[in-house]
Design a protein around this motif. Structure first.
Motif, PDB file in Angstrom:
ATOM      1  N   THR A 472       1.246 -35.884 -65.129  1.00  0.00           N
ATOM      2  CA  THR A 472       1.209 -37.245 -65.668  1.00  0.00           C
ATOM      3  C   THR A 472       0.756 -37.256 -67.116  1.00  0.00           C
ATOM      4  O   THR A 472      -0.287 -36.705 -67.462  1.00  0.00           O
ATOM      5  N   ALA A 473       1.530 -37.921 -67.965  1.00  0.00           N
ATOM      6  CA  ALA A 473       1.161 -38.079 -69.373  1.00  0.00           C
ATOM      7  C   ALA A 473       0.775 -39.515 -69.694  1.00  0.00           C
ATOM      8  O   ALA A 473      -0.228 -39.764 -70.370  1.00  0.00           O
ATOM      9  N   TYR A 474       1.564 -40.486 -69.204  1.00  0.00           N
ATOM     10  CA  TYR A 474       1.310 -41.901 -69.458  1.00  0.00           C
ATOM     11  C   TYR A 474       1.641 -42.703 -68.202  1.00  0.00           C
ATOM     12  O   TYR A 474       2.587 -42.382 -67.476  1.00  0.00           O
ATOM     13  N   VAL A 475       0.876 -43.758 -67.994  1.00  0.00           N
ATOM     14  CA  VAL A 475       1.171 -44.732 -66.938  1.00  0.00           C
ATOM     15  C   VAL A 475       1.163 -46.121 -67.572  1.00  0.00           C
ATOM     16  O   VAL A 475       0.220 -46.476 -68.284  1.00  0.00           O
ATOM     17  N   PHE A 476       2.218 -46.887 -67.333  1.00  0.00           N
ATOM     18  CA  PHE A 476       2.331 -48.266 -67.816  1.00  0.00           C
ATOM     19  C   PHE A 476       2.263 -49.207 -66.618  1.00  0.00           C
ATOM     20  O   PHE A 476       2.890 -48.956 -65.586  1.00  0.00           O
ATOM     21  N   LYS A 477       1.571 -50.299 -66.785  1.00  0.00           N
ATOM     22  CA  LYS A 477       1.664 -51.389 -65.825  1.00  0.00           C
ATOM     23  C   LYS A 477       2.010 -52.656 -66.592  1.00  0.00           C
ATOM     24  O   LYS A 477       1.262 -53.084 -67.472  1.00  0.00           O
ATOM     25  N   GLU A 478       3.176 -53.205 -66.263  1.00  0.00           N
ATOM     26  CA  GLU A 478       3.693 -54.392 -66.934  1.00  0.00           C
ATOM     27  C   GLU A 478       3.648 -54.235 -68.457  1.00  0.00           C
ATOM     28  O   GLU A 478       3.220 -55.125 -69.187  1.00  0.00           O
ATOM     29  N   GLY A 479       4.092 -53.076 -68.921  1.00  0.00           N
ATOM     30  CA  GLY A 479       4.228 -52.825 -70.348  1.00  0.00           C
ATOM     31  C   GLY A 479       2.975 -52.365 -71.048  1.00  0.00           C
ATOM     32  O   GLY A 479       3.036 -51.924 -72.203  1.00  0.00           O
ATOM     33  N   LYS A 480       1.839 -52.445 -70.404  1.00  0.00           N
ATOM     34  CA  LYS A 480       0.574 -52.017 -71.010  1.00  0.00           C
ATOM     35  C   LYS A 480       0.295 -50.566 -70.637  1.00  0.00           C
ATOM     36  O   LYS A 480       0.417 -50.182 -69.477  1.00  0.00           O
ATOM     37  N   ILE A 481      -0.096 -49.774 -71.627  1.00  0.00           N
ATOM     38  CA  ILE A 481      -0.401 -48.363 -71.387  1.00  0.00           C
ATOM     39  C   ILE A 481      -1.842 -48.244 -70.912  1.00  0.00           C
ATOM     40  O   ILE A 481      -2.776 -48.707 -71.576  1.00  0.00           O
ATOM     41  N   ILE A 482      -2.016 -47.637 -69.753  1.00  0.00           N
ATOM     42  CA  ILE A 482      -3.347 -47.483 -69.168  1.00  0.00           C
ATOM     43  C   ILE A 482      -4.059 -46.298 -69.816  1.00  0.00           C
ATOM     44  O   ILE A 482      -3.469 -45.223 -69.998  1.00  0.00           O
ATOM     45  N   ASP A 483      -5.306 -46.500 -70.160  1.00  0.00           N
ATOM     46  CA  ASP A 483      -6.153 -45.404 -70.629  1.00  0.00           C
ATOM     47  C   ASP A 483      -6.575 -44.618 -69.390  1.00  0.00           C
ATOM     48  O   ASP A 483      -7.544 -44.965 -68.717  1.00  0.00           O
ATOM     49  N   ARG A 484      -5.845 -43.566 -69.078  1.00  0.00           N
ATOM     50  CA  ARG A 484      -6.096 -42.839 -67.838  1.00  0.00           C
ATOM     51  C   ARG A 484      -7.492 -42.235 -67.798  1.00  0.00           C
ATOM     52  O   ARG A 484      -8.120 -42.177 -66.743  1.00  0.00           O
ATOM     53  N   GLN A 485      -7.982 -41.768 -68.936  1.00  0.00           N
ATOM     54  CA  GLN A 485      -9.318 -41.171 -68.936  1.00  0.00           C
ATOM     55  C   GLN A 485     -10.394 -42.198 -68.596  1.00  0.00           C
ATOM     56  O   GLN A 485     -11.443 -41.850 -68.044  1.00  0.00           O
ATOM     57  N   SER A 486     -10.136 -43.452 -68.899  1.00  0.00           N
ATOM     58  CA  SER A 486     -11.127 -44.476 -68.574  1.00  0.00           C
ATOM     59  C   SER A 486     -11.202 -44.741 -67.077  1.00  0.00           C
ATOM     60  O   SER A 486     -12.132 -45.396 -66.603  1.00  0.00           O
ATOM     61  N   LEU A 487     -10.238 -44.245 -66.319  1.00  0.00           N
ATOM     62  CA  LEU A 487     -10.247 -44.408 -64.861  1.00  0.00           C
ATOM     63  C   LEU A 487     -11.062 -43.322 -64.166  1.00  0.00           C
ATOM     64  O   LEU A 487     -11.339 -43.440 -62.965  1.00  0.00           O
ATOM     65  N   THR A 488     -11.427 -42.298 -64.889  1.00  0.00           N
ATOM     66  CA  THR A 488     -12.119 -41.164 -64.271  1.00  0.00           C
ATOM     67  C   THR A 488     -13.620 -41.394 -64.217  1.00  0.00           C
ATOM     68  O   THR A 488     -14.174 -42.140 -65.024  1.00  0.00           O
ATOM     69  N   ARG A 489     -14.271 -40.762 -63.253  1.00  0.00           N
ATOM     70  CA  ARG A 489     -15.733 -40.762 -63.089  1.00  0.00           C
ATOM     71  C   ARG A 489     -16.303 -42.182 -63.068  1.00  0.00           C
ATOM     72  O   ARG A 489     -17.406 -42.416 -63.544  1.00  0.00           O
ATOM     73  N   GLN A 490     -15.580 -43.108 -62.449  1.00  0.00           N
ATOM     74  CA  GLN A 490     -16.068 -44.484 -62.325  1.00  0.00           C
ATOM     75  C   GLN A 490     -16.866 -44.597 -61.019  1.00  0.00           C
ATOM     76  O   GLN A 490     -16.461 -45.285 -60.089  1.00  0.00           O
ATOM     77  N   TRP A 491     -18.014 -43.939 -61.006  1.00  0.00           N
ATOM     78  CA  TRP A 491     -18.777 -43.820 -59.761  1.00  0.00           C
ATOM     79  C   TRP A 491     -20.083 -44.585 -59.783  1.00  0.00           C
ATOM     80  O   TRP A 491     -20.846 -44.531 -58.829  1.00  0.00           O
ATOM     81  N   ALA A 492     -20.350 -45.292 -60.861  1.00  0.00           N
ATOM     82  CA  ALA A 492     -21.578 -46.078 -60.915  1.00  0.00           C
ATOM     83  C   ALA A 492     -21.403 -47.355 -60.113  1.00  0.00           C
ATOM     84  O   ALA A 492     -20.285 -47.812 -59.864  1.00  0.00           O
ATOM     85  N   TYR A 493     -22.503 -47.959 -59.725  1.00  0.00           N
ATOM     86  CA  TYR A 493     -22.452 -49.202 -58.955  1.00  0.00           C
ATOM     87  C   TYR A 493     -22.991 -50.351 -59.780  1.00  0.00           C
ATOM     88  O   TYR A 493     -23.862 -50.153 -60.612  1.00  0.00           O
TER      89      TYR A 493
END
Length: 493
Positions: A472-493
């Motif tokens: 995976t290089a890029y993921v778009f949702k409804e034309g917006k490019i998702i910052d994939r790295q910002s999805l990682t290590r989201q383990w805080a509460y």
């Protein structure tokens, strides 16, 4: 209610690793006064990397419709949609547009998983497993949402979850408060006429007089399907289907050993099946009848081959895949790794044996065979049934009955390996066919001008090697490019 909330909170705290025995003084954040998590978390919230126009240059377009890749294409994304597709180098970049060099990459529609459970699997496991880390819905749903997008899955169908979670997820995602895939759902699962097979997961419809009340609730919840389960008798399936159809609602079923058999379609009048039949081989006539009645069938090779242990035997480092490791909390990954080395479904194994295997081994001619042997034969049967369904023209979509987004990549790989479909056909099953089943093919699910730009860019050519979907290089949702790295290590509460 108070006791239930206390158990949920206790499970969430334990799941977060906050009951690890670390001395309070060593684990307190002086800035907040709260206990620190025992691992590194991401200090950046999930976000989009770009929300304006995007021009993708010189990319190979795999349209999701089964056509051969179109090499050296420019694709312009504007206002959330695919605005133009043309020969490479012919589309000028609009002012302010982000330009992506697609050389050596493939552009595909976002993937669609038609069988997930955002809380159902947890509650099923929670009735059988003592480890609190498998019991907390709060522990898993957020990282699951991010995990789907991280792996390129931009749409899911939740095939059974509790209303309090499903309604919340749907609204939070649709209204832009939480980043997640497009969320379709069926509400809770119902089993008619008898005591539910799995009381922790299934609700009972004891009599026909209760059908209207059930449908009233599901309409109020704005579900996309009505889902029925295993032991619902054919006459009750027909009553529920008729009442649902009168309201414009669609019905699909997990009928286990009766899945994909024509009499369920003829008598029960269902619209589709949540699983392939993995127990028994269907006939050409069964497949023909399903096609004539415009039924759909959802594949779930991932769950079956996870339960059998095959996935983990073939990939001993399975849980070290970044698509899993980067999004699921570390102690949960370690727990899954430990179980995959010993018993791939942990303490659920006895229930799997009791529910899925023992009752059917005689009719399958597999008496005395081990769980592993039986379930691998079931995967072969599923592959044969998939080929018959596709040959007859039945609409087949991809689902996992799994959790993380990576599961769908395994599903498509197993479709190639066990059902013998081509990589292009597997991609169509995992994109356009899914949109058709959701009746959203005029909105997304393929790469055509005017459709919503739910897109995936991967390095390589998955039309030749389906495993390239992992690059995976890029993921778009409804034309917006998702910052994939910002999805990682989201383990805080």
């Amino acid at each position: 209610m108070i006791g239930s909330m206390r158990r949920i909170l206790t499970a969430a705290v334990a799941a977060a690793g906050l009951m690890s025995g670390v001395a309070a003084a060593d684990g307190i954040d002086p800035a907040t006064g709260l206990r620190k998590l025992p691992y590194e978390v991401n200090d950046v919230a999930p976000r989009y990397a770009h929300v304006g126009d995007t021009l993708i240059r010189n990319v190979a377009v795999i349209d999701g419709l089964g056509n051969k890749p179109q090499k050296n294409r420019d694709v312009l994304v504007q206002n959330g949609r695919i605005a133009r597709i043309a020969r490479g180098g012919t589309i000028p970049a609009p002012e302010g547009a982000r330009v992506i060099d697609g050389e050596g990459h493939s552009l595909l529609p976002g993937l669609i998983d038609l069988h997930v459970h955002m809380d159902g699997v947890d509650r099923f496991a929670g009735s059988l497993v003592t480890d609190t880390r498998l019991m907390s819905d709060a522990y898993r749903y957020k990282t699951y949402l991010y995990g789907f997008l991280y792996a390129g899955v931009t749409t899911v169908l939740d095939a059974g979850t509790e209303p309090i979670l499903g309604v919340g997820l749907k609204r939070l995602i649709e209204e832009g408060y939480v980043m997640g895939p497009r969320y379709f759902w069926s509400g809770p699962v119902y089993e008619g006429g008898i005591q539910p097979s799995v009381p922790a997961l299934i609700r009972n419809i004891a009599a026909v007089e209760h059908i209207d009340g059930m449908l009233d609730q599901l309409e109020y919840l704005d579900v996309d399907f009505v889902k029925l389960y295993r032991r619902t008798p054919a006459w009750m399936i027909e009553r529920i289907s008729k009442a649902a159809h009168d309201r414009g609602m669609r019905v699909f079923i997990d009928a286990w050993e009766r899945n994909n058999f024509s009499y369920i379609t003829r008598v029960g009048r269902v619209d589709g099946y949540a699983h392939l039949n993995f127990h028994l081989r269907i006939s050409d006539e069964d497949a023909r009848v399903l096609a004539e009645h415009d039924n759909f069938v959802i594949t779930t090779f991932y769950a079956l081959n996870g339960f059998s242990g095959r996935i983990f035997e073939e990939r001993p480092d399975y849980y070290d895949d970044p698509l899993i490791r980067d999004v699921l909390p570390p102690e949960y990954v370690e727990l899954l790794k430990a179980e995959s080395r010993t018993d791939p479904v942990g303490k659920v194994a006895d229930a799997v044996q009791h529910l899925v295997i023992t009752p059917f081994q005689d009719i399958m001619g597999l008496e005395g065979k081990s769980r592993k042997e039986t379930m691998r034969e079931m995967s072969r049967i599923g592959g044969e049934n998939t080929r018959k369904l596709l040959k007859a023209g039945v609409l087949v979509g991809a689902g996992t009955d799994g959790g993380q987004g990576e599961s769908l990549l395994v599903e498509l790989e197993l479709l190639v390996a066990d059902a013998g479909v081509t990589p292009l056909e597997a991609i169509r099953i995992g994109t356009h066919n899914g949109a058709r089943i959701l009746r959203k093919e005029k909105e997304f699910g393929s790469i055509q001008e005017g459709l919503l730009a739910d897109l995936l860019i991967v390095k390589g050519d998955p039309s030749r090697d389906i495993r390239d979907l992992r690059n995976t290089a890029y993921v778009f949702k409804e034309g917006k490019i998702i910052d994939r790295q910002s999805l990682t290590r989201q383990w805080a509460y």
